[in-house]
Write a protein that holds these residues in place. Structure first.
Motif, PDB file in Angstrom:
ATOM      1  N   GLU A  67      75.558  17.441  45.263  1.00 15.58           N
ATOM      2  CA  GLU A  67      76.561  17.102  46.162  1.00 15.58           C
ATOM      3  C   GLU A  67      77.487  16.043  45.472  1.00 15.58           C
ATOM      4  O   GLU A  67      78.818  15.797  45.587  1.00 15.58           O
ATOM      5  CB  GLU A  67      75.901  16.393  47.129  1.00 15.58           C
ATOM      6  N   ASP A 119      81.451  16.114  44.762  1.00 11.77           N
ATOM      7  CA  ASP A 119      82.508  15.007  45.533  1.00 11.77           C
ATOM      8  C   ASP A 119      83.172  14.401  44.398  1.00 11.77           C
ATOM      9  O   ASP A 119      84.608  14.300  44.596  1.00 11.77           O
ATOM     10  CB  ASP A 119      81.567  14.037  45.987  1.00 11.77           C
ATOM     11  N   ARG A 147      82.797   4.584  41.428  1.00 15.10           N
ATOM     12  CA  ARG A 147      81.305   4.892  42.143  1.00 15.10           C
ATOM     13  C   ARG A 147      80.456   3.978  42.160  1.00 15.10           C
ATOM     14  O   ARG A 147      79.468   3.808  42.897  1.00 15.10           O
ATOM     15  CB  ARG A 147      80.648   6.043  41.666  1.00 15.10           C
ATOM     16  N   LYS A 151      72.911   1.605  41.733  1.00 14.46           N
ATOM     17  CA  LYS A 151      73.751   1.296  42.658  1.00 14.46           C
ATOM     18  C   LYS A 151      73.900   2.609  43.520  1.00 14.46           C
ATOM     19  O   LYS A 151      73.528   2.802  44.926  1.00 14.46           O
ATOM     20  CB  LYS A 151      74.884   0.784  42.597  1.00 14.46           C
ATOM     21  N   VAL A 152      74.034   3.682  42.886  1.00 14.92           N
ATOM     22  CA  VAL A 152      74.357   4.802  43.575  1.00 14.92           C
ATOM     23  C   VAL A 152      72.888   5.328  44.177  1.00 14.92           C
ATOM     24  O   VAL A 152      72.721   5.922  45.221  1.00 14.92           O
ATOM     25  CB  VAL A 152      75.164   5.976  42.802  1.00 14.92           C
ATOM     26  N   ALA A 163      70.935   3.820  47.093  1.00 15.66           N
ATOM     27  CA  ALA A 163      71.409   3.960  48.321  1.00 15.66           C
ATOM     28  C   ALA A 163      70.565   5.395  49.082  1.00 15.66           C
ATOM     29  O   ALA A 163      70.261   5.466  50.191  1.00 15.66           O
ATOM     30  CB  ALA A 163      72.727   4.441  48.451  1.00 15.66           C
ATOM     31  N   TYR A 164      70.033   5.945  48.354  1.00 13.97           N
ATOM     32  CA  TYR A 164      69.072   7.138  48.644  1.00 13.97           C
ATOM     33  C   TYR A 164      67.725   6.867  48.767  1.00 13.97           C
ATOM     34  O   TYR A 164      66.689   7.645  49.196  1.00 13.97           O
ATOM     35  CB  TYR A 164      69.353   8.399  47.649  1.00 13.97           C
ATOM     36  N   ASP A 205      82.524   3.950  51.893  1.00 12.65           N
ATOM     37  CA  ASP A 205      82.447   4.090  50.831  1.00 12.65           C
ATOM     38  C   ASP A 205      81.433   5.436  50.664  1.00 12.65           C
ATOM     39  O   ASP A 205      80.731   5.996  51.482  1.00 12.65           O
ATOM     40  CB  ASP A 205      81.421   2.839  50.187  1.00 12.65           C
ATOM     41  N   GLU A 206      81.707   6.184  49.476  1.00 12.52           N
ATOM     42  CA  GLU A 206      80.947   7.341  49.272  1.00 12.52           C
ATOM     43  C   GLU A 206      79.378   7.110  49.150  1.00 12.52           C
ATOM     44  O   GLU A 206      78.483   7.915  49.470  1.00 12.52           O
ATOM     45  CB  GLU A 206      81.265   7.959  47.942  1.00 12.52           C
ATOM     46  N   ASN A 207      79.104   6.123  48.712  1.00  8.18           N
ATOM     47  CA  ASN A 207      77.578   5.475  48.421  1.00  8.18           C
ATOM     48  C   ASN A 207      76.954   5.241  49.618  1.00  8.18           C
ATOM     49  O   ASN A 207      75.983   5.050  49.865  1.00  8.18           O
ATOM     50  CB  ASN A 207      77.629   4.299  47.498  1.00  8.18           C
ATOM     51  N   TYR A 229      77.227   9.655  51.904  1.00  8.36           N
ATOM     52  CA  TYR A 229      76.376  10.668  51.525  1.00  8.36           C
ATOM     53  C   TYR A 229      74.800  10.082  51.797  1.00  8.36           C
ATOM     54  O   TYR A 229      74.108  11.283  52.761  1.00  8.36           O
ATOM     55  CB  TYR A 229      76.347  11.074  50.084  1.00  8.36           C
TER      56      TYR A 229
END
Lengths: 335, 118
Positions: free
Chosen positions: A26, A30, A58, A63-64, A67-68, B47-49, B52
């Motif tokens: 995903e 994106d 991004r 950091k990305v 968030a998950y 924000d994309e972060n 999603y």
């Protein structure tokens, strides 16, 4: 495209394993959509700098990925107050006094190289402190992990009617913590039993080359000291059952006064430990006796300071009776 | 004024609104990139972060359903509101309208008090 793949590779190991491929697919889609849009806007392919700018926007892979991830903590709100209390208690009120008043003097007076021994002790202190911190933290992390509630209940499972009752304004002394009463009770029992055991049955203790004997001043004041130690038991009971805060305060003040008087009497003796040794020279024994008694002299001064601070706090607690807080029910009624 | 403090409060204020906006937008099936563009076009920058992970959370709560489908020669993950999501969205919108009108009344009253005082 190479840059995107490198970015995805950096994000991948930081993601939850079960969702890695799905999230990356995903994320990749994106980024590619964004690049396509930008290329359509400009009417040409993006160069590496422009591509890097899109990826940079991004954020860092960590950091990305973060968030998950589910929100995690080692010690949650149920256990954290107890953790902080125990950590402070052990490190400030056990480890430091034990090191300063027991370990350091013992090393100094028994080691053949006292300065080197003290230096060695100072070197080991950070390791010991870190180990203590680690052990306490691990214990609490285990408590948190295995889902023991701080009180064995959830935060919702409580009844406001179980809160301690309000005292009438006229005698409203801020109640002492239960932990204070428990420590009074436990220390009362331990000191009383220990006092009788050592002074009556084992007034002398043999170590390897030294025999320690309590000086006559202790035996001469056996009963007053026993009475003082024993008085911690009723004081603790009064505090624990909250029968009367005023009585508890008076009791504590009387004990403090007794402690000051007895400390002064015992302090006047000048010698509190007698040491004999069949192996060491008389000069060495005198040096050791002087050292131990110096340590005890310092301990008496520390005890006096602590008792005086406690007296001031106790008096302030009693004085604060006359100024009920505006948010207290009685205070509001009076407004 | 402390800009960081304002930013924190702004984010706090927006957090709940974003959920509402995403749920409302997903009455129509969309994939992530298009959804974000639609929200931005409506003035709801996200924000994309944030988007999603939020989509995944809402899906795990059963409010959204998703599936992968090829479009423009690329696989894309499409999201839309589930039946539960529809019901929750309706309740949330009712709540939002109530909060909005209450807030308007509170602000109007405090404005009146301030101007009267001045």
């Amino acid at each position: 495209m190479d840059l995107i793949q490198r970015y995805l590779n950096a994000v991948k190991p930081l993601l939850p394993k079960a969702q890695q491929d799905d999230i990356l697919a995903e994320l990749s889609e994106d980024i590619q959509s964004q690049i396509e849009d930008r290329e359509a806007e400009l009417g040409r392919e993006l160069d590496e700098d422009e591509m890097a700018a899109i990826i940079k926007k991004r954020g860092l892979p960590i950091k990305v990925a973060s968030a998950y991830l589910p929100q995690q903590y080692l010690i949650g709100p149920a256990w954290y107050p107890a953790y902080r209390f125990i950590l402070r208690l052990v490190m400030l009120w056990v480890q430091i006094p034990v090191t300063l008043f027991i370990v350091a003097p013992t090393l100094y007076f028994t080691s053949p190289h006292p300065n080197a021994a003290l230096l060695d002790l100072a070197r080991q202190l950070p390791t010991v402190a870190i180990s203590t911190f680690g052990i306490i933290t691990i214990i609490f992390v285990c408590l948190e992990r295995f889902q023991f509630g701080a009180t064995g209940r959830s935060f919702e499972d409580w009844d406001p009617r179980s809160l301690p009752p309000l005292m009438p304004v006229t005698s409203q002394i801020q109640p002492q913590l239960r932990s204070v009463a428990i420590s009074e009770l436990v220390s009362g029992i331990v000191f009383t039993v220990g006092w009788v055991y050592f002074v009556r049955f084992h007034p002398s203790v043999n170590f390897d080359v030294l025999q320690f004997t309590l000086a006559p001043v202790w035996r001469n004041n056996f009963w007053p000291i026993l009475f003082l130690f024993g008085s911690g038991i009723p004081a603790g009971c009064i505090g624990l059952f909250r029968s009367s805060e005023r009585l508890h305060s008076c009791f504590r003040l009387a004990i403090h006064a007794g402690t000051l008087i007895l400390t002064a009497i015992v302090f006047k003796a000048g010698t509190w430990i007698e040491i004999t040794s069949p192996k060491l020279s008389a000069a060495k024994v005198v040096e050791i006796v002087t050292g131990y008694n110096l340590g005890l002299r310092i301990a008496f001064l520390v005890i006096t300071i602590i008792v005086l601070v406690d007296i001031v706090q106790e008096v302030r607690r009693i004085i604060s009776v006359k100024t009920p807080r505006p948010w207290a029910a009685n205070g509001l009624a009076a407004l | 004024m402390n800009p960081e403090r304002f930013e924190n409060l702004r984010l706090e204020l927006r957090r709940g609104c974003l959920v509402l906006a995403v749920l409302a937008q997903l009455r129509t099936e969309r994939y992530g990139y298009v959804l974000r563009k639609a929200l931005v076009d409506q003035g709801m920058d996200i924000d994309e972060n944030t988007l999603y992970p939020l989509l995944r959370r809402l899906e795990s709560q059963g409010l959204l359903v998703s599936h992968w489908r090829e479009q423009d020669k690329r696989n894309k993950r499409f999201y839309r509101l589930s039946a539960d999501g529809e019901a929750i969205l309706k309740q949330l919108l009712d709540e939002w309208h109530t909060i909005n009108s209450s807030l308007n009344r509170v602000i109007a009253e405090s404005d009146a008090v301030v101007s009267h005082g001045v």
